[in-house]
Design an enzyme around this catalytic site. Sequence first.
Site, PDB file in Angstrom:
ATOM      1  N   HIS A 144       0.821  -1.221   0.000  1.00 36.34           N
ATOM      2  CA  HIS A 144       0.000   0.000   0.000  1.00 36.34           C
ATOM      3  C   HIS A 144       0.848   1.262   0.000  1.00 36.34           C
ATOM      4  O   HIS A 144       0.344   2.342  -0.298  1.00 36.34           O
ATOM      5  CB  HIS A 144      -0.926  -0.006   1.222  1.00 36.34           C
ATOM      6  N   ASP A 185       3.606   9.401  -0.605  1.00 36.48           N
ATOM      7  CA  ASP A 185       2.412   8.646  -0.210  1.00 36.48           C
ATOM      8  C   ASP A 185       2.151   7.562  -1.240  1.00 36.48           C
ATOM      9  O   ASP A 185       2.277   7.819  -2.447  1.00 36.48           O
ATOM     10  CB  ASP A 185       1.203   9.603  -0.151  1.00 36.48           C
TER      11      ASP A 185
HETATM   12  C1  GDG Z   1      -2.054   3.842   3.504  1.00 36.95           C
HETATM   13  C2  GDG Z   1      -1.041   4.511   2.569  1.00 36.95           C
HETATM   14  C3  GDG Z   1      -2.761   4.468   0.755  1.00 36.95           C
HETATM   15  C4  GDG Z   1      -8.192  10.236   8.309  1.00 36.95           C
HETATM   16  N1  GDG Z   1      -8.445  10.940   9.434  1.00 36.95           N
HETATM   17  C5  GDG Z   1      -9.600  10.474   9.917  1.00 36.95           C
HETATM   18  C6  GDG Z   1     -10.063   9.469   9.064  1.00 36.95           C
HETATM   19  N2  GDG Z   1      -9.178   9.349   8.075  1.00 36.95           N
HETATM   20  C7  GDG Z   1      -9.312   8.416   6.948  1.00 36.95           C
HETATM   21  C8  GDG Z   1      -9.407   9.111   5.613  1.00 36.95           C
HETATM   22  C9  GDG Z   1      -8.931   8.008   4.664  1.00 36.95           C
HETATM   23  C10 GDG Z   1      -7.935   7.235   5.519  1.00 36.95           C
HETATM   24  O1  GDG Z   1      -8.183   7.588   6.886  1.00 36.95           O
HETATM   25  C11 GDG Z   1      -6.499   7.635   5.218  1.00 36.95           C
HETATM   26  O2  GDG Z   1      -6.114   7.007   4.019  1.00 36.95           O
HETATM   27  P1  GDG Z   1      -4.844   7.499   3.192  1.00 36.95           P
HETATM   28  O3  GDG Z   1      -4.822   6.749   1.921  1.00 36.95           O
HETATM   29  O4  GDG Z   1      -4.957   8.962   2.986  1.00 36.95           O
HETATM   30  O5  GDG Z   1      -3.554   7.263   4.087  1.00 36.95           O
HETATM   31  P2  GDG Z   1      -2.897   6.081   5.014  1.00 36.95           P
HETATM   32  O6  GDG Z   1      -3.643   5.903   6.276  1.00 36.95           O
HETATM   33  O7  GDG Z   1      -1.480   6.487   5.205  1.00 36.95           O
HETATM   34  O8  GDG Z   1      -3.000   4.736   4.142  1.00 36.95           O
HETATM   35  C12 GDG Z   1      -1.769   5.350   1.531  1.00 36.95           C
HETATM   36  C13 GDG Z   1      -3.646   3.690   1.716  1.00 36.95           C
HETATM   37  O9  GDG Z   1      -2.871   2.964   2.672  1.00 36.95           O
HETATM   38  C14 GDG Z   1      -4.524   2.680   0.956  1.00 36.95           C
HETATM   39  O10 GDG Z   1      -3.760   1.854   0.144  1.00 36.95           O
HETATM   40  O11 GDG Z   1      -3.569   5.309  -0.043  1.00 36.95           O
HETATM   41  O12 GDG Z   1      -0.833   5.904   0.612  1.00 36.95           O
HETATM   42  O13 GDG Z   1      -0.136   5.330   3.313  1.00 36.95           O
HETATM   43  O14 GDG Z   1      -9.989   7.147   4.326  1.00 36.95           O
HETATM   44  O15 GDG Z   1     -10.722   9.558   5.390  1.00 36.95           O
HETATM   45  N3  GDG Z   1     -11.213   8.792   9.245  1.00 36.95           N
HETATM   46  C15 GDG Z   1     -11.952   9.121  10.351  1.00 36.95           C
HETATM   47  N4  GDG Z   1     -11.554  10.095  11.247  1.00 36.95           N
HETATM   48  C16 GDG Z   1     -10.398  10.795  11.057  1.00 36.95           C
HETATM   49  O16 GDG Z   1     -10.083  11.692  11.853  1.00 36.95           O
HETATM   50  N5  GDG Z   1     -13.109   8.477  10.565  1.00 36.95           N
END
Ligand code: GDG
Length: 485
Positions: free
Chosen positions: A182, A390
């Site tokens: 990921h 990322d």
């Molecule tokens: C890894 C990789 C890749 C965030 N703050 C809150 C919250 N979130 C949710 C967001 C989003 C998720 O968390 C974050 O997803 P990301 O993709 O932006 O980042 P990572 O956590 O680092 O994920 C990344 C991913 O895996 C999938 O393959 O895209 O590159 O690093 O859904 O909305 N959700 C809630 N409260 C928050 O305060 N409920």
Amino acid sequence: MNQSIANAVLDRSATVNTSRPATARSATRTVIVSNRVPAPAEQGATAGGLAVALADAATPGSLWFGWSGKRAAETSTTAEITLGDGDVTFATIDIADREYQRFYNGFSNGALWPLFHFRTGLLRFNRPDYEAYRTVNRIYAQALIPLLQPGDLIWIHDYQLMTMAAELRELGVTNRIGFFLHIPFVPPALLAVLPTAAELLAGMAACDVVGFQTEGDRAAFLDNAIALLNVKPDRDGKFYHDRRTVHAVVTPIGIDAKQFEQDAVLAEQTAEAQRLDESLGDRALVLGVDRLDYSKGLPQRFDAFGRLLYAYPQHRRCVNYLQIAARSRQEVSSYQTLRRELDRRAGDINGEFSDFDWVPLRYMTHPVKRSAIAGFYRRANIGLVTPLRDGMNLVAKEYVAAQHAENPGVLVLSRFAGAADELTEALIVNPFDADEVAGAMHQALVMPLAERKLRHDALLAKVRATTAQKFCETFIAYLRDPKKS
Ligand code: GDG
């Protein structure tokens, strides 16, 4: 693994009755392996994501295996089985606290995470942590074996489990195994920093299919395979290693776009979204939503917002920046340092630019409900997504899906997020350049409606095309069909 992805994986799994004897050759079952498995009892408790996702995962028969979330006195060697809603079987093991510290906080998040995000200066390597990582990967493999059926497709997720496939092979498993990373992958000069790089790569090469978010990540993996495994990949990304053809593929991850669009419309009516709207009045909203993680570029983002207020004074008092930075991995010291750093920079900016009736930057480190976040995205004039590195970044896709089609906001996106490969109609920036990011924010704030709509239409079409379902279908098709891979 993100919850919507997990659901989509489960959704895409072919059905098979788990009570069949292991010898019966049946339709393929997908066995998902991830570091953390949410127990069915937890699923209703988590706001939004899990409950919704499990309702979607109605297709019965899949198995989801991983850590229970419990740190026990001893690591369990046999999995605890629970049948979840929709006839999905969950199998979890507990991990001993000491082992978990070294495996998760030590090697996974103290060495692999910084290295794979190009932050060699933050990398902490030590042998006991690495040994614990190998041990936990082996325990996962040993505990999974009694649950496997012939024909099962095994799909392992992410950097915590890079050597698990090698352990499964060592124990005689011949099923097809896939691995999806990921997070980004690094070029040979960076991977070489890790003393155990060759073992990790061999762990990945024990799979039949290895998936990445972007072409760049796949190319980096293949370059490392050439350098460390002495293989010769063909033009499709296939190479022969240790009596097996390994296929490196690109399967970018996405969101359940249609569902998120609907959720965002409803989310506008939540008390949280209404309160946010009232607190803003006529002011524009710049929004960041991230886990509090140094890969997300938050200090640089705060600086860029400061530059916006300094270089474009017409926006003072007319804009608010809300940064939701949900705390994560607080046991790792680099995360504690980051938090102190952000406290300081937020104070500096507010100290310099606040007025008695206006505070420009709102910064919170506790999580917000998923339903409310969708409403916040919809209210935001700018979605500010500026990670230093990322894998994909799902926030960028969620922000696009949540917009009003008739009055959309503008996505400002780092060129170093995997999402930038697809979402080219965003304002693409270099997150290390505060002036450039400030300039993009200014451009977004003054952008005419017609241009915002044009950009948003194109972005939404892409977010709808590369969904979580599509990601799973594509990966599982590679995994299922040896000819394809
Ligand atoms: C890894 C990789 C890749 C965030 N703050 C809150 C919250 N979130 C949710 C967001 C989003 C998720 O968390 C974050 O997803 P990301 O993709 O932006 O980042 P990572 O956590 O680092 O994920 C990344 C991913 O895996 C999938 O393959 O895209 O590159 O690093 O859904 O909305 N959700 C809630 N409260 C928050 O305060 N409920």
